[in-house]
Structures are given as structure tokens and as C-alpha cells.
Design a protein around this motif. Structure first.
Motif, PDB file in Angstrom:
ATOM      1  N   SER A  22       0.822  -1.215   0.000  1.00 44.40           N
ATOM      2  CA  SER A  22       0.000   0.000   0.000  1.00 44.40           C
ATOM      3  C   SER A  22       0.852   1.259   0.000  1.00 44.40           C
ATOM      4  CB  SER A  22      -0.935   0.007   1.210  1.00 44.40           C
ATOM      5  OG  SER A  22      -1.815   1.104   1.166  1.00 44.40           O
ATOM      6  N   SER A  23       2.020   1.202   0.639  1.00 48.16           N
ATOM      7  CA  SER A  23       2.884   2.376   0.642  1.00 48.16           C
ATOM      8  C   SER A  23       3.349   2.724  -0.775  1.00 48.16           C
ATOM      9  CB  SER A  23       4.093   2.153   1.561  1.00 48.16           C
ATOM     10  OG  SER A  23       4.941   1.133   1.063  1.00 48.16           O
ATOM     11  N   GLU A  26       0.498   4.532  -2.375  1.00 46.27           N
ATOM     12  CA  GLU A  26       0.417   5.915  -1.901  1.00 46.27           C
ATOM     13  C   GLU A  26       1.446   6.802  -2.600  1.00 46.27           C
ATOM     14  OE1 GLU A  26      -1.231   5.455   2.650  1.00 46.27           O
ATOM     15  OE2 GLU A  26       0.884   5.107   2.286  1.00 46.27           O
ATOM     16  N   GLU A  29       0.173   7.387  -6.147  1.00 39.38           N
ATOM     17  CA  GLU A  29      -0.969   8.293  -6.146  1.00 39.38           C
ATOM     18  C   GLU A  29      -0.530   9.738  -5.903  1.00 39.38           C
ATOM     19  OE1 GLU A  29      -4.115   4.903  -4.523  1.00 39.38           O
ATOM     20  OE2 GLU A  29      -3.308   6.423  -3.160  1.00 39.38           O
ATOM     21  N   GLU A  30       0.429   9.947  -4.999  1.00 36.18           N
ATOM     22  CA  GLU A  30       0.908  11.292  -4.740  1.00 36.18           C
ATOM     23  C   GLU A  30       1.640  11.857  -5.960  1.00 36.18           C
ATOM     24  OE1 GLU A  30       1.503  14.903  -3.147  1.00 36.18           O
ATOM     25  OE2 GLU A  30       0.177  13.307  -2.426  1.00 36.18           O
TER      26      GLU A  30
END
Length: 429
Positions: A22-23, A26, A29-30
Motif C-alpha cells: 500500500s505504501s 500511496e 498516487e501522490e
């Protein structure tokens, strides 16, 4: 007697994304948010559930998505026919119409999230998967089409991906497609003996999709079929040339693929795909194009539009192959303590560190120093902040740098006053 329960598992084709993975999501996505903001795109969020008719009308009833892949059901409360979104565009256009977004100006918008299709799971394709969807609503002209493609080229550079290639085509306008359709149906009728069951079923309902076949036995027939590109009028060709000229200006290489039609009915003029050979059979990373008729088709005032969607799982797969997606550590600072008073002080100091933008994890409960140090090391933290009786008395924290093997031994651990701790750690991390 203790009752035994069967262990439950995730549904087929629906994948858990655990913290280490998940990191990476993230981070991607950023990166995507910053990239889209640099082109003036703003976030838009629409419901997962929509009326089934939205997709039947918008995507096209004679498509694989509508015929085979949608998760649809009847609402037990009111009898409404509902569908979990299989793609974003129709829902975003519905929202733009419902809220009259285009009454005074065009909009550049994007969405990110899960979509759902009931199909055979395979590498890079799941029944719940995720897309980055980008739409330019109310904007005509080849300049906007080209801008979308150029901005994708920039994203691949940002992510360090250099083996994604661009294929483009033009589907022309409705009257040109109608003339091509007539010629294509005649051609398919003459080669009916070559068509598989799916091709024969689509021959009259959606003949253009017959050319998109993956059946090896049909490839020669598809290659020799009348090409829509040959039916384009001057305006459509001018639009296509306008896109190509701007891609040439930007140094974006491309290939004309006259069999590229995309899987949805609403496209016209420009269509494109970015593809790779590193994901097996599912090589399309991003696809999109212009859909000038969709807003009117869904009940709005006629307005042009163009957009694309990126498969997040496939993009992450590519990034991981090139070590572009690294897992973030759980924290930057791990607080180690001994005794109740030290634990309470650790919690106070952790809040001060968070005020300075640091990510901090305080060891929960009590344990020996050895056990806590092991946990700190496993967390990936850059430093462990240690509090015991001596530190509390001196109002200092012992800081051990966990990822600084290049430092001299005497600098790998130091004492820092409580009131200087946040400043010192922020300067080093």
C-alpha cells in the motif's frame, strides 16, 4: 464443544493490498496528483454504484463490458437496476450533466479508485481493479488530444518507464463510421466462414469490434478488411494531422494502428493506447480518446470531451520491475522507553516531533530494550529515540542512528536535550 469456523478468503479476482504494498500505491498516487495538478486537473469523486442504464447507454449495449462483465443487481428496496462502475467516464459525464458543470466553462478533471468487471482474472487484470481516469470536458480540437498524450509521456519519464510505446488511430465521425460499417459488414459476410462464434454474433451488431479479435485464425481476414481510416473525410484527417503535428513537436514517437478501436462505443476521432511488451498478453497500460457525442447521449447539451484511463495495477507492475516503487518504512523515528514515566514522556515527545512533520512510532506496551531495538530496526526507522531513568533525570534523549553505518562509531549515538530534539532530528532526516 468449541465450534470450528472455516477460514474466509477474499473473492476470486479481488485482491488485498497489504501495508508494504500500500505504501507503493500511496507514493504513486501522490506522484500522479502532483503531475495532474501541474496541468490544471482537479479531483472529482463519483459513486461506485450507478443506474445500469447509464453504462448500457454510454458504453454501448453490444460490448463485452455490458454484455458479460458488469456486476449488476436489482435493488431489493425499490427495484432499481444498479451496477458497480466498470469504468469512470460515464459516471463523470453523468455528474457533469447533473450538476451543470459546463454551463460557463470547460473542466479538466480526474478520478482515482476501484472499478469492477466480472472477467477471468489474469496478470494485471482483476475483478476489482483500479484506474486513474482523466477527462477534459468541453474542450474541442487536436491540441487537447495531443496535450493529453504529451502529459502521459511526461508521467512515464517521471516514473522512469522508457519502454511504453504509443499507438494512435482516428475513428472519424458518425457518418464516416456508417459508410465504413456498410462496407465492413459486406466484407464480413463474404468471409463468414472464417469468423468464430463471437465474430458471427458481432458481425451486424458491432462489426468494428470483430477486427479487434485475438483469434489467430482470423488475423489475415482482419488485416485485409476495409479500414475505417480510408473512409475519413478532410475534417477528420485534418484533426488527426493536427494531433500528429503536435506529437512531432513534442518529440513523442507514435505508430498509426488502423485496427485500434478501443472497447467502448462512445469514441470518435482520436483514439490511442500506450502499450508495453513487459506485461504479457495484457499489454495496454493506458487507453483513451475523444468522445464528443457522449455528453449529449447521456442527456446533456452537446459538448466535446476527451480523456484516458490508466490501469494502476499494471503501472505498479511496470514500476516494480524497474525498482521504481519502493516500500516506505513504517516510521522515521521509533520511540524506545523503559518504565511508565518514560513511556508517558515518549508519547509527549512524539507529538512534538509530529508537529515538525516527522513520522513517529511509539513502542506499545512494555518490553526489554533488546526486543524494542529489534522492533525499531524492523520498522525501517532512521533513528531510535531511547528514554530510560537516566534520560528522564537529565531531560535528554539518547538517539541511535539505525541507518548510518558510514558514520564514525562515536557519532552513531548521541544525547539531545528534550527541547532540541525535534529541531535536531528534523535537520538530519
Amino acid at each position: 464443544m468449541t465450534q470450528s469456523f472455516q477460514k474466509l478468503r477474499a473473492l476470486t479476482g479481488m485482491k488485498d493490498i497489504l501495508p508494504d504494498s500500500s505504501s507503493q500505491w500511496e507514493q504513486l498516487e501522490e506522484t500522479v496528483r502532483q503531475w495532474l495538478a501541474s496541468y490544471g486537473y482537479r479531483n472529482m469523486r463519483t459513486p461506485v454504484l450507478e443506474h445500469t442504464q447509464l453504462f448500457a447507454r454510454g458504453i454501448g449495449e453490444v460490448t463485452d463490458i455490458v454484455e458479460k462483465e458488469m456486476y449488476s443487481f436489482t435493488d431489493s428496496l425499490n427495484g432499481d437496476k444498479l451496477t458497480m462502475r466498470p469504468e469512470f467516464t460515464a459516471g463523470m459525464v453523468r455528474a457533469a450533466i447533473e450538476h451543470n458543470l459546463l454551463y460557463d466553462r470547460p473542466h479538466r478533471v480526474y478520478a482515482m479508485g476501484p472499478v469492477f468487471r466480472h472477467e477471468r482474472p489474469q496478470r494485471g487484470r482483476y475483478r476489482q481493479f483500479h484506474q486513474i481516469d482523466v477527462e477534459a470536458l468541453g474542450l474541442p480540437g487536436p491540441d487537447v488530444d495531443a496535450e493529453l498524450i504529451v502529459m502521459l509521456g511526461r508521467l512515464w519519464k517521471i516514473l522512469g518507464l522508457n519502454d511504453i510505446r504509443l499507438e494512435i488511430n482516428s475513428l472519424g465521425q458518425a457518418e464516416e463510421r456508417a459508410a465504413h460499417r456498410e462496407a465492413l459488414v459486406t466484407y464480413l459476410e463474404q468471409h463468414k466462414h472464417v469468423l468464430d462464434e463471437e465474430g458471427q454474433r458481432r458481425m451486424y451488431s458491432n462489426p468494428l469490434r470483430v477486427l479487434d479479435t485475438k483469434n489467430p485464425a482470423m488475423q489475415d481476414m482482419a488485416n485485409n478488411a476495409p479500414k475505417l481510416f480510408e473512409f475519413l473525410g478532410e475534417e477528420s484527417l485534418a484533426h488527426y494531422r493536427g494531433v500528429c503535428d503536435r506529437l512531432d513537436d513534442a518529440g513523442i514517437a507514435y505508430t498509426l494502428n488502423t485496427r485500434l478501436v478501443r472497447g467502448l462505443d462512445y469514441y470518435n476521432l482520436t483514439v490511442f493506447e500506450w502499450v508495453t511488451d513487459r506485461l504479457g498478453a495484457q499489454g495496454t497500460v493506458c487507453g483513451g480518446g475523444r468522445y464528443d457525442g457522449l455528453i449529449e447521449l447521456l442527456g446533456g447539451k452537446s459538448a466535446p470531451a476527451v480523456g484516458f484511463a490508466i490501469g494502476v495495477e499494471r503501472l505498479l507492475d511496470l514500476c516494480s520491475q524497474q525498482d521504481q516503487a519502493q516500500s516506505l518504512p513504517e516510521c522515521q523515528i521509533y520511540m524506545i522507553h523503559q518504565g511508565d514515566a518514560a513511556q508517558r514522556q515518549a508519547s509527549l515527545l512524539a507529538e512534538q516531533l509530529r508537529d515538525h512533520g516527522l513520522r513517529v512510532l511509539v513502542h506499545a506496551g512494555s518490553a526489554g530494550f533488546k526486543s524494542q531495538f529489534k522492533r525499531a530496526d524492523n520498522s525501517g526507522a532512521a533513528a531510535a529515540v531511547i528514554l530510560g531513568e537516566n534520560e528522564l533525570s537529565a531531560k535528554t534523549a539518547s538517539v541511535k542512528w539505525l541507518r548510518a553505518a558510514d558514520l564514525p562509531a562515536e557519532q552513531q549515538q548521541q544525547s539531545i536535550a528534550f527541547d532540541q530534539l525535534a529541531t535536531e532530528l528534523k535537520a538530519r532526516i
